[in-house]
Design a protein around this motif. Structure first.
Motif, PDB file in Angstrom:
ATOM      1  N   UNK A 177       0.817  -1.218   0.000  1.00  0.00           N
ATOM      2  CA  UNK A 177       0.000   0.000   0.000  1.00  0.00           C
ATOM      3  C   UNK A 177       0.852   1.271   0.000  1.00  0.00           C
ATOM      4  N   UNK A 178       1.940   1.271   0.767  1.00  0.00           N
ATOM      5  CA  UNK A 178       2.662   2.519   1.028  1.00  0.00           C
ATOM      6  C   UNK A 178       3.947   2.726   0.237  1.00  0.00           C
ATOM      7  N   UNK A 179       4.531   1.662  -0.291  1.00  0.00           N
ATOM      8  CA  UNK A 179       5.806   1.793  -0.981  1.00  0.00           C
ATOM      9  C   UNK A 179       5.621   1.830  -2.494  1.00  0.00           C
ATOM     10  N   UNK A 180       6.468   2.602  -3.177  1.00  0.00           N
ATOM     11  CA  UNK A 180       6.446   2.631  -4.634  1.00  0.00           C
ATOM     12  C   UNK A 180       6.965   1.297  -5.171  1.00  0.00           C
ATOM     13  N   UNK A 181       6.637   0.949  -6.430  1.00  0.00           N
ATOM     14  CA  UNK A 181       7.072  -0.346  -6.979  1.00  0.00           C
ATOM     15  C   UNK A 181       8.586  -0.539  -6.984  1.00  0.00           C
ATOM     16  N   UNK A 182       9.352   0.559  -6.992  1.00  0.00           N
ATOM     17  CA  UNK A 182      10.813   0.426  -6.985  1.00  0.00           C
ATOM     18  C   UNK A 182      11.404   0.445  -5.580  1.00  0.00           C
ATOM     19  N   UNK A 183      10.570   0.257  -4.570  1.00  0.00           N
ATOM     20  CA  UNK A 183      11.036   0.267  -3.185  1.00  0.00           C
ATOM     21  C   UNK A 183      11.977  -0.904  -2.915  1.00  0.00           C
ATOM     22  N   UNK A 184      12.934  -0.691  -2.003  1.00  0.00           N
ATOM     23  CA  UNK A 184      13.860  -1.749  -1.608  1.00  0.00           C
ATOM     24  C   UNK A 184      13.315  -2.596  -0.460  1.00  0.00           C
ATOM     25  N   UNK A 185      12.204  -2.168   0.153  1.00  0.00           N
ATOM     26  CA  UNK A 185      11.695  -2.871   1.326  1.00  0.00           C
ATOM     27  C   UNK A 185      11.059  -4.198   0.952  1.00  0.00           C
ATOM     28  N   UNK A 186      11.307  -5.205   1.801  1.00  0.00           N
ATOM     29  CA  UNK A 186      10.729  -6.526   1.603  1.00  0.00           C
ATOM     30  C   UNK A 186      10.473  -7.131   2.983  1.00  0.00           C
ATOM     31  N   UNK A 187       9.416  -7.942   3.082  1.00  0.00           N
ATOM     32  CA  UNK A 187       9.117  -8.621   4.344  1.00  0.00           C
ATOM     33  C   UNK A 187      10.138  -9.730   4.596  1.00  0.00           C
ATOM     34  N   UNK A 188      10.429  -9.966   5.864  1.00  0.00           N
ATOM     35  CA  UNK A 188      11.396 -10.994   6.262  1.00  0.00           C
ATOM     36  C   UNK A 188      11.028 -12.348   5.661  1.00  0.00           C
ATOM     37  N   UNK A 189       9.741 -12.711   5.763  1.00  0.00           N
ATOM     38  CA  UNK A 189       9.279 -14.014   5.264  1.00  0.00           C
ATOM     39  C   UNK A 189       9.471 -14.110   3.747  1.00  0.00           C
ATOM     40  N   UNK A 190       9.234 -13.007   3.047  1.00  0.00           N
ATOM     41  CA  UNK A 190       9.393 -13.015   1.590  1.00  0.00           C
ATOM     42  C   UNK A 190      10.865 -13.166   1.205  1.00  0.00           C
ATOM     43  N   UNK A 191      11.750 -12.560   1.990  1.00  0.00           N
ATOM     44  CA  UNK A 191      13.169 -12.685   1.688  1.00  0.00           C
ATOM     45  C   UNK A 191      13.629 -14.124   1.881  1.00  0.00           C
ATOM     46  N   UNK A 192      13.132 -14.769   2.921  1.00  0.00           N
ATOM     47  CA  UNK A 192      13.449 -16.185   3.133  1.00  0.00           C
ATOM     48  C   UNK A 192      12.984 -17.007   1.936  1.00  0.00           C
ATOM     49  N   UNK A 193      11.763 -16.745   1.463  1.00  0.00           N
ATOM     50  CA  UNK A 193      11.216 -17.472   0.312  1.00  0.00           C
ATOM     51  C   UNK A 193      12.061 -17.260  -0.932  1.00  0.00           C
ATOM     52  N   UNK A 194      12.515 -16.023  -1.141  1.00  0.00           N
ATOM     53  CA  UNK A 194      13.353 -15.716  -2.294  1.00  0.00           C
ATOM     54  C   UNK A 194      14.663 -16.504  -2.230  1.00  0.00           C
ATOM     55  N   UNK A 195      15.286 -16.517  -1.068  1.00  0.00           N
ATOM     56  CA  UNK A 195      16.556 -17.226  -0.919  1.00  0.00           C
ATOM     57  C   UNK A 195      16.382 -18.731  -1.115  1.00  0.00           C
ATOM     58  N   UNK A 196      15.238 -19.262  -0.730  1.00  0.00           N
ATOM     59  CA  UNK A 196      14.976 -20.699  -0.891  1.00  0.00           C
ATOM     60  C   UNK A 196      14.834 -21.101  -2.352  1.00  0.00           C
ATOM     61  N   UNK A 197      14.573 -20.131  -3.213  1.00  0.00           N
ATOM     62  CA  UNK A 197      14.390 -20.432  -4.641  1.00  0.00           C
ATOM     63  C   UNK A 197      15.704 -20.569  -5.393  1.00  0.00           C
ATOM     64  N   UNK A 198      16.828 -20.318  -4.721  1.00  0.00           N
ATOM     65  CA  UNK A 198      18.130 -20.505  -5.364  1.00  0.00           C
ATOM     66  C   UNK A 198      18.307 -21.981  -5.699  1.00  0.00           C
ATOM     67  N   UNK A 199      18.598 -22.288  -6.947  1.00  0.00           N
ATOM     68  CA  UNK A 199      18.745 -23.676  -7.378  1.00  0.00           C
ATOM     69  C   UNK A 199      20.132 -24.229  -7.063  1.00  0.00           C
ATOM     70  N   UNK A 200      21.024 -23.352  -6.680  1.00  0.00           N
ATOM     71  CA  UNK A 200      22.382 -23.773  -6.354  1.00  0.00           C
ATOM     72  C   UNK A 200      22.852 -22.977  -5.143  1.00  0.00           C
ATOM     73  N   UNK A 201      24.151 -22.959  -4.933  1.00  0.00           N
ATOM     74  CA  UNK A 201      24.704 -22.213  -3.804  1.00  0.00           C
ATOM     75  C   UNK A 201      24.337 -20.738  -3.911  1.00  0.00           C
ATOM     76  N   UNK A 202      24.026 -20.121  -2.783  1.00  0.00           N
ATOM     77  CA  UNK A 202      23.642 -18.707  -2.788  1.00  0.00           C
ATOM     78  C   UNK A 202      24.798 -17.831  -3.256  1.00  0.00           C
ATOM     79  N   UNK A 203      24.448 -16.787  -4.000  1.00  0.00           N
ATOM     80  CA  UNK A 203      25.416 -15.754  -4.341  1.00  0.00           C
ATOM     81  C   UNK A 203      25.938 -15.165  -3.028  1.00  0.00           C
ATOM     82  N   UNK A 204      27.213 -14.860  -2.948  1.00  0.00           N
ATOM     83  CA  UNK A 204      27.759 -14.310  -1.700  1.00  0.00           C
ATOM     84  C   UNK A 204      27.108 -12.964  -1.387  1.00  0.00           C
TER      85      UNK A 204
END
Length: 360
Positions: free
Chosen positions: A184-211
């Protein structure tokens, strides 16, 4: 003075017109600018005197292709303007020297440290230079532990890819902003992300995480120091307060002095023996203190406002590389930049056109 030819990479970027102005409006000599970019968008060719489409700077053939262009166009000086490109070019300086092209870049070892945020922070910490609190991340477990180490959820934290540039791979995790509030409050180019969403994003890495690394989140304005160095010694320096930024490019800046940021930048230049155009990105903490976040061993996107204030750092680098006498300059602090849109129009065949009444 002798006319010269300069090669500028990333020549289709939004900030390139200002950089080209710094070179063209030097008041001493004619400069022919050759532009290279991976973009196929036709308007890029109209920003420069001659344009070449090239592959991404990470492509294995990239440096060989650029070498051929430099040889064909008799390029005197080559400015690499992409972080990954600076690293690759610094390894092959001698090949460019053999064809008469001077590379504007620091030595390979310094570039490799500067272009990796975790290596940079560890290096500076070992030299007693203040850096933000940070935590290396190579796994989801590291991310979770790092967040706790930096004080999350009581305070926001920032996650960065160690070799990212242009705001790629940057996210801010703030427990006070849930998914709905961000929506609701952030523009589409905002850097903010929910903690749970960041965990989900990291879990989608098919290989070792980028450093990556986590750093403390600093809520104030960005402050940038642009300077010209000569193998570890600062020749010229100026800073700017970035009032408004969009995806790492300042949209409104004021040239202002911050002695502590100047001192820290000069100390780092000496420690790494940096050479050429260098940009230091700071963020202000809640008390207004500038805390170092990043180092760019190249020209920065908004260096044109420093030139407007009387310190034309890209052209002074040209004079430095040509071993010409460097002048004394007076910086007009308080000079402002405000970016506004300007357009280039092309027809279906890529030819430049102007607005006008179309009649049969």
């Amino acid at each position: 003075m002798k006319d010269i030819t300069i090669l500028m990479s990333a020549s289709g970027s939004p900030s390139m017109p200002g950089m080209i102005d710094c070179l063209k409006k030097n008041g001493e000599r004619n400069i022919r600018v050759i532009g290279i970019d991976m973009s196929e968008e036709p308007s890029a060719q109209y920003l420069v005197d001659k344009f070449y489409k090239v592959p991404a700077a990470t492509c294995e053939e990239y440096i060989d292709i650029v070498l051929d262009i430099c040889k064909k166009e008799c390029v005197d000086i080559y400015f690499p303007n992409i972080s990954a490109e600076v690293t690759a070019v610094s390894k092959r300086k001698e090949e460019f020297q053999k064809i008469g092209t001077i590379i504007s870049a620091s030595e390979q070892k310094a570039v490799e440290v500067a272009n990796n945020k975790l290596s940079l922070y560890n290096f500076l910490k070992s030299k007693g230079i203040k850096v933000p609190r940070f935590y290396g991340v190579n796994s989801i477990e590291d991310f979770e532990e790092g967040c706790k180490y930096l004080g999350y959820p009581d305070v926001p934290v920032c996650l960065k890819i160690v070799d990212g540039s242009g705001s790629r791979g940057v996210r801010i995790i703030d427990s006070k902003r849930n998914r709905y509030q961000i929506f609701v409050n952030e523009k589409p180019n905002s850097f903010f992300v929910a903690y749970e969403d960041m965990i989900s994003i990291l879990k989608e890495a098919n290989e070792e995480l980028h450093e990556m690394l986590l750093v403390e989140y600093l809520p104030g304005n960005e402050y940038t120091v642009d300077l010209l160095a000569d193998h570890g010694k600062v020749q010229y320096i100026a800073g700017r307060e970035n009032i408004v930024s969009l995806m790492s490019i300042a949209q409104e800046s004021i040239v202002e002095k911050d002695e502590k940021a100047y001192k820290m930048s000069s100390d780092i230049v000496a420690a790494l023996k940096l050479d050429g155009n260098i940009g230091f990105d700071f963020m202000r903490d809640k008390n207004g203190n500038a805390i170092l976040m990043d180092l760019n061993p190249r020209i920065t996107a908004t260096v044109s406002v420093i030139a407007a204030a009387g310190l034309n750092l890209p052209y002074l680098r040209v004079k430095q590389l040509l071993k010409e006498m460097l002048p004394k300059v007076e910086i007009k602090y308080g000079t402002r930049l405000k970016r506004r849109y300007s357009e280039i129009y092309t027809d279906i065949n890529g030819n430049k056109i102007e607005i006008g009444m179309q009649t049969k």
